[in-house]
Structure formats: structure tokens, C-alpha cells
Design a protein around this motif. Structure first.
Motif, PDB file in Angstrom:
ATOM      1  N   TRP A   1       0.847  -1.184   0.000  1.00 33.66           N
ATOM      2  CA  TRP A   1       0.000   0.000   0.000  1.00 33.66           C
ATOM      3  C   TRP A   1       0.885   1.237   0.000  1.00 33.66           C
ATOM      4  CZ3 TRP A   1       0.587   3.181   4.310  1.00 33.66           C
ATOM      5  CH2 TRP A   1       1.161   2.594   5.447  1.00 33.66           C
ATOM      6  N   HIS A   2       0.270   2.369  -0.293  1.00 28.45           N
ATOM      7  CA  HIS A   2       1.035   3.612  -0.381  1.00 28.45           C
ATOM      8  C   HIS A   2       0.332   4.699   0.413  1.00 28.45           C
ATOM      9  CE1 HIS A   2       3.967   6.344  -2.194  1.00 28.45           C
ATOM     10  NE2 HIS A   2       2.989   7.223  -2.306  1.00 28.45           N
TER      11      HIS A   2
ATOM     12  N   GLU B   1      -1.166   8.202   1.320  1.00 35.90           N
ATOM     13  CA  GLU B   1      -1.622   9.386   0.597  1.00 35.90           C
ATOM     14  C   GLU B   1      -1.396  10.630   1.448  1.00 35.90           C
ATOM     15  OE1 GLU B   1      -2.179   9.268  -2.343  1.00 35.90           O
ATOM     16  OE2 GLU B   1      -3.433   7.601  -3.013  1.00 35.90           O
TER      17      GLU B   1
ATOM     18  N   ASP C   1      -3.362  12.780   2.549  1.00 32.09           N
ATOM     19  CA  ASP C   1      -4.378  13.007   3.579  1.00 32.09           C
ATOM     20  C   ASP C   1      -4.313  11.976   4.708  1.00 32.09           C
ATOM     21  OD1 ASP C   1      -5.337  10.727   2.396  1.00 32.09           O
ATOM     22  OD2 ASP C   1      -7.243  11.578   1.745  1.00 32.09           O
TER      23      ASP C   1
ATOM     24  N   SER D   1      -4.560   8.689   4.345  1.00 30.97           N
ATOM     25  CA  SER D   1      -5.210   7.432   3.980  1.00 30.97           C
ATOM     26  C   SER D   1      -4.218   6.509   3.282  1.00 30.97           C
ATOM     27  CB  SER D   1      -6.409   7.697   3.068  1.00 30.97           C
ATOM     28  OG  SER D   1      -5.982   8.303   1.849  1.00 30.97           O
ATOM     29  N   ARG D   2      -4.637   5.271   3.067  1.00 31.09           N
ATOM     30  CA  ARG D   2      -3.789   4.290   2.409  1.00 31.09           C
ATOM     31  C   ARG D   2      -4.375   3.918   1.048  1.00 31.09           C
ATOM     32  NH1 ARG D   2      -2.110  -0.280   6.933  1.00 31.09           N
ATOM     33  NH2 ARG D   2      -1.160   1.149   8.463  1.00 31.09           N
ATOM     34  N   ARG D   3      -3.539   3.926   0.033  1.00 31.76           N
ATOM     35  CA  ARG D   3      -3.952   3.481  -1.294  1.00 31.76           C
ATOM     36  C   ARG D   3      -3.452   2.061  -1.511  1.00 31.76           C
ATOM     37  NH1 ARG D   3      -0.282   5.569  -5.666  1.00 31.76           N
ATOM     38  NH2 ARG D   3       0.770   3.654  -5.033  1.00 31.76           N
TER      39      ARG D   3
END
Length: 203
Positions: free
Chosen positions: A114-115, A117, A119, A121-123
Motif C-alpha cells: 500500500w502507499h 496518501e 491526507d 489514507s492508504r492506497r
């Protein structure tokens, strides 16, 4: 097309893994170009879930060697099943990894499940293992094309690479690639590759 395909095969079939490296320096620009080539790999949703850490600093290479050899000592000293050790025996490998200091470059390949973000959050990334595996294959081939030798090193576990290289928790060490010129007089095991009839089926 036939000529280019055959020429590529004839070149890449000469690629061999090397365990004895020269200290001869390799320009950073060469490493950069090969990593850029790896970054062109197909990947899930074009999220490019990889990060490459290229290491030439002697102290950092020393720290990697010390940590890797500690894991390898446990592997060869009892963690690995006898069947696995028997399979490795013809290659002459053991817990000693001097090439981690001798070779001019180490490239640690990290996979991102995951990456983060901006804000917070996790992408989520998709097909991470497949994507990073393809990119690593291109990286190995790019170094070969540049006239360099490589060794794929996978001490297990490899969490120490995050600590030594200061990588974040969302990155997982996938592989450590040793890069440089073969040492003078370096020898490689006499091995063969399976023929087309054993690795492919045409329907």
C-alpha cells in the motif's frame, strides 16, 4: 523480428549469476539507467508498487553484510531443511557473503503493498508480487545488457533491510541484487537450462 528475437536470446542466454565480484567501480549513471528500465515494467493499475535503494556507501554495505550473514548463519545452521541444503550444495553457497561488501553496488528492491496518501489514507496496490517480480527481471536483464554481472540474494527474513536503509513499514524487502564486474578468474557452476519442449506448450 526473427533476427531481433534470436539476437536477444543469444545475448541473454550468456547471463550467469556470479558470486565473486571485482571492486572495479561502476558509474552511478549506469545504475540509474538500469533502474529506470526496471521502472517501465507492466504492473497492476500502473501503481508501480516498487522502490529501489541503490547502495554504494561502504559502511552501509558493511551493515547489510553483517545483518545478512546473521540470518544466513541461522538458515544454514538449522533453519533450512536438509533437502534444501542438498539442492544448494552444488552451487557452493554458505553463510559467508563477502560479495555484499566487495561489489560496488547493492540494489535493494522493495515491494509496496500500500502507499500513504497526503491526507493520511492508504492506497492499496494490486498484483504487487507479480509487478515487482517483473520489474526485477527487467533490472537483472538491464544490468546484463550493460555488461555487468548480478547476484540475486534473498536472505530470509529480510526485515533488516528496512532498518539499515531507513525504509518505511509499508515497504517489504523483495530481493537484494548484487551488481558489478566479475572478479578476475571468477568461476560459475556448470549448469544447463531446460529446452523449449520442457518449458513451453503451444496449442
Amino acid at each position: 523480428m526473427r533476427e531481433r528475437a534470436n539476437a536477444f536470446y543469444e545475448d541473454v542466454r550468456t547471463r550467469r549469476t556470479v558470486r565473486h565480484f571485482s571492486e572495479r567501480p561502476v558509474p552511478r549513471e549506469v545504475v540509474e539507467a538500469c533502474i529506470l528500465a526496471a521502472g517501465t515494467a507492466p504492473n497492476g493499475a500502473n501503481l508501480q508498487p516498487w522502490h529501489f535503494v541503490a547502495v554504494s556507501d561502504p559502511e552501509t554495505k558493511r551493515a547489510i553484510r553483517v545483518a545478512a550473514e546473521a540470518e544466513e548463519a541461522e538458515f544454514y545452521g538449522g533453519r533450512a531443511p536438509d533437502e534444501w541444503l542438498e539442492a544448494l550444495a552444488p552451487l557452493g553457497t554458505d553463510a559467508s557473503k563477502p560479495f555484499l561488501e566487495i561489489a560496488p553496488w547493492l540494489v535493494a528492491v522493495f515491494a509496496e503493498s500500500w502507499h500513504p496518501e497526503p491526507d493520511g489514507s492508504r492506497r492499496k496496490n494490486y498484483y504487487v508480487t507479480e509487478s515487482v517480480g517483473i520489474a526485477t527481471g527487467i533490472l537483472v536483464t538491464a544490468f546484463h545488457q550493460a555488461g555487468l554481472a548480478t547476484l540475486t540474494h534473498t536472505p530470509s527474513p529480510m526485515r533488516f533491510l528496512n532498518e539499515v536503509l531507513g525504509r518505511p513499514d509499508h515497504e517489504r524487502a523483495f530481493l537484494l541484487l548484487v551488481v558489478g564486474f566479475p572478479a578476475e578468474g571468477a568461476e560459475v557452476p556448470d549448469i544447463t537450462k531446460k529446452p523449449l519442449s520442457e518449458i513451453a506448450t503451444f496449442v
